[in-house]
Design an enzyme around this catalytic site. Sequence first.
Site, PDB file in Angstrom:
ATOM      1  CG  ASP A 254      -2.015  -0.893   1.208  1.00 33.57           C
ATOM      2  OD1 ASP A 254      -2.321  -1.352   0.109  1.00 33.57           O
ATOM      3  OD2 ASP A 254      -2.618  -1.148   2.268  1.00 33.57           O
ATOM      4  CE  LYS A 276      -7.267   0.393  -0.967  1.00 30.63           C
ATOM      5  NZ  LYS A 276      -7.898  -0.468  -0.030  1.00 30.63           N
ATOM      6  CG  MET A 387      -7.865   7.138   7.201  1.00 27.88           C
ATOM      7  SD  MET A 387      -8.903   5.829   6.537  1.00 27.88           S
ATOM      8  CE  MET A 387      -9.598   5.118   8.016  1.00 27.88           C
TER       9      MET A 387
HETATM   10  N1  SAH Z   1      -3.961  -0.150   9.108  1.00 25.30           N
HETATM   11  C1  SAH Z   1      -3.360   1.130   9.440  1.00 25.30           C
HETATM   12  C2  SAH Z   1      -4.318   2.292   9.263  1.00 25.30           C
HETATM   13  C3  SAH Z   1      -4.754   2.510   7.860  1.00 25.30           C
HETATM   14  S1  SAH Z   1      -5.816   3.906   7.719  1.00 25.30           S
HETATM   15  C4  SAH Z   1      -2.856   1.075  10.871  1.00 25.30           C
HETATM   16  O1  SAH Z   1      -3.137   0.115  11.610  1.00 25.30           O
HETATM   17  O2  SAH Z   1      -2.123   1.991  11.252  1.00 25.30           O
HETATM   18  C5  SAH Z   1      -4.700   5.183   7.233  1.00 25.30           C
HETATM   19  C6  SAH Z   1      -4.539   6.204   8.334  1.00 25.30           C
HETATM   20  O3  SAH Z   1      -3.671   5.726   9.325  1.00 25.30           O
HETATM   21  C7  SAH Z   1      -3.903   7.511   7.881  1.00 25.30           C
HETATM   22  O4  SAH Z   1      -4.863   8.349   7.304  1.00 25.30           O
HETATM   23  C8  SAH Z   1      -3.396   8.062   9.175  1.00 25.30           C
HETATM   24  O5  SAH Z   1      -4.438   8.634   9.933  1.00 25.30           O
HETATM   25  C9  SAH Z   1      -2.977   6.803   9.904  1.00 25.30           C
HETATM   26  N2  SAH Z   1      -1.532   6.565   9.772  1.00 25.30           N
HETATM   27  C10 SAH Z   1      -0.936   5.522   9.191  1.00 25.30           C
HETATM   28  N3  SAH Z   1       0.410   5.619   9.287  1.00 25.30           N
HETATM   29  C11 SAH Z   1       0.661   6.741   9.962  1.00 25.30           C
HETATM   30  C12 SAH Z   1       1.840   7.388  10.410  1.00 25.30           C
HETATM   31  N4  SAH Z   1       3.060   6.888  10.170  1.00 25.30           N
HETATM   32  N5  SAH Z   1       1.717   8.545  11.119  1.00 25.30           N
HETATM   33  C13 SAH Z   1       0.503   9.054  11.382  1.00 25.30           C
HETATM   34  N6  SAH Z   1      -0.637   8.486  10.989  1.00 25.30           N
HETATM   35  C14 SAH Z   1      -0.568   7.347  10.288  1.00 25.30           C
END
Ligand code: SAH
Length: 473
Positions: A254, A276, A387
């Site tokens: 991703d 996406k 998000m």
């Molecule tokens: N499965 C992922 C989340 C996917 S949704 C998890 O468990 O972390 C995507 C959202 O995750 C982004 O919009 C953001 O809000 C958050 N996110 C993912 N990686 C991040 C990071 N390194 N720093 C801050 N927010 C993050």
Amino acid sequence: MDYLPVFLRVSGQPVLVVGGGEVALRKAEWFLKAGARVSVVAPELHPELACYVRTGELAHLAGAFAPAQLAGVIAAVAATSERAVNAQVSAAARERGIAVNVVDDAELSTFIFPAIIDRSPIIVAVSSAGRAPVLARRVREQIESLLPARLGQLARFMGRHRRAVQQALGRLARRAFWERVAAGPVATRVLEGDEAGAEQALRSELRTSQLTSVPGGGGSLGEVYLIGAGPGDPDLLTLRALQLLQQADVILYDRLVSPAVLARARRDAQRIFVGKEAGERGQQGRIHELLVRLTAEGKRVARLKGGDPFIFGRGGEEIEVLNAHGIPFVVVPGITAALGAAAASHLPLTHRDHAHSVTFVTGHVSDGALPDFRYFANPQHTVVFYMGVAQLAGIIGRLRAAGAAAQHPVALIERATLPGQRTLRGTLADIAALAQERQLASPALLVVGSVAALAGADELTALATAGSTGAVA
Ligand code: SAH
């Protein structure tokens, strides 16, 4: 090559350890593990050595070393703190053609103890020929992180089926069969601790092998590793994620999977970006289609997702597809962004004095009905919005409407655990303006609740300065 690496069978054989301290204890324990009959020469014994003597596992020769004690032994270790005694043991042993190890003295030794990884019956030994033991141990640690904890179980499992497979398959087919077992769904099952599942997978693999005329060709089913890649820092991958990334043939990744994480995958694995982009519909369908097609080709597919696959990662939908097609898979949890961000910005999500519960919420309104915000208005409850950057104003408005105070603490953590990570700290009243001023961008998390005030905000000084001058140039 300074030493020939060999594995010595000492089971039932007499060996001598000279010395009664901690180092002698460790050497004696190695010999005991390998089943040797150990005698320890020393005036006095370390309490743990004494304990082995009491239980009859060791013999104690009280007093000083005498060359006659070497009679009949196949190996000797000198582990006293006196160099003269160690030299004497070494000379006497060599004179008699007995293998000898002098602790911390390669010159006086005819054999050395390597740094080992013990996943019996699999043993890995690493040596620097006594020149850089610290380096040898580091190499061992690096290898160890790549070896599954249940590797020994897998070796025993394969050993148990050797004979049956020998009878069922010809020589050529057998080799290909074991290759597939060692690196496919059967091994994955055993390494996960599911021996019953492994038995079943082995039987089905065996049937396939008997049916296909081409050895190793066609018919065998691939598998999927649904892996959480963590928040971005590759050192936050789990050991299992790393192991599976090293064996996958194809990697579907991703947008949130960092290049540094991808770099840890098998070098010759095919990498397919399936992220996406905004407005790109139907991508999920393409992912499902790829999972089915690639595994039908017998590929081992790593489906690599940011954070954890089951936290806003659509992992649930993907395993429904895998189940529907009977495709074997494993799920490897990852450190979800909230946990990565909390650790990186020193923000405890729960705290005895501030918060006793925490909720992870999607800020993406189209992802279904939003939960009741009245519960989130309580500062003793921590809420982490994923998000949420694009919806920041909307989220703040709902929290205020649900009764949250203007001074309710919040923090925004951008690019958590990645280079350029930023933390903005504020309140419901000022965070939106601050985010705009600092041009905060995705990926970022919004943390709401008392604990947010504890975040180590690197933008705090800037905020204070801006606040005091009241000017934004
Ligand atoms: N499965 C992922 C989340 C996917 S949704 C998890 O468990 O972390 C995507 C959202 O995750 C982004 O919009 C953001 O809000 C958050 N996110 C993912 N990686 C991040 C990071 N390194 N720093 C801050 N927010 C993050």
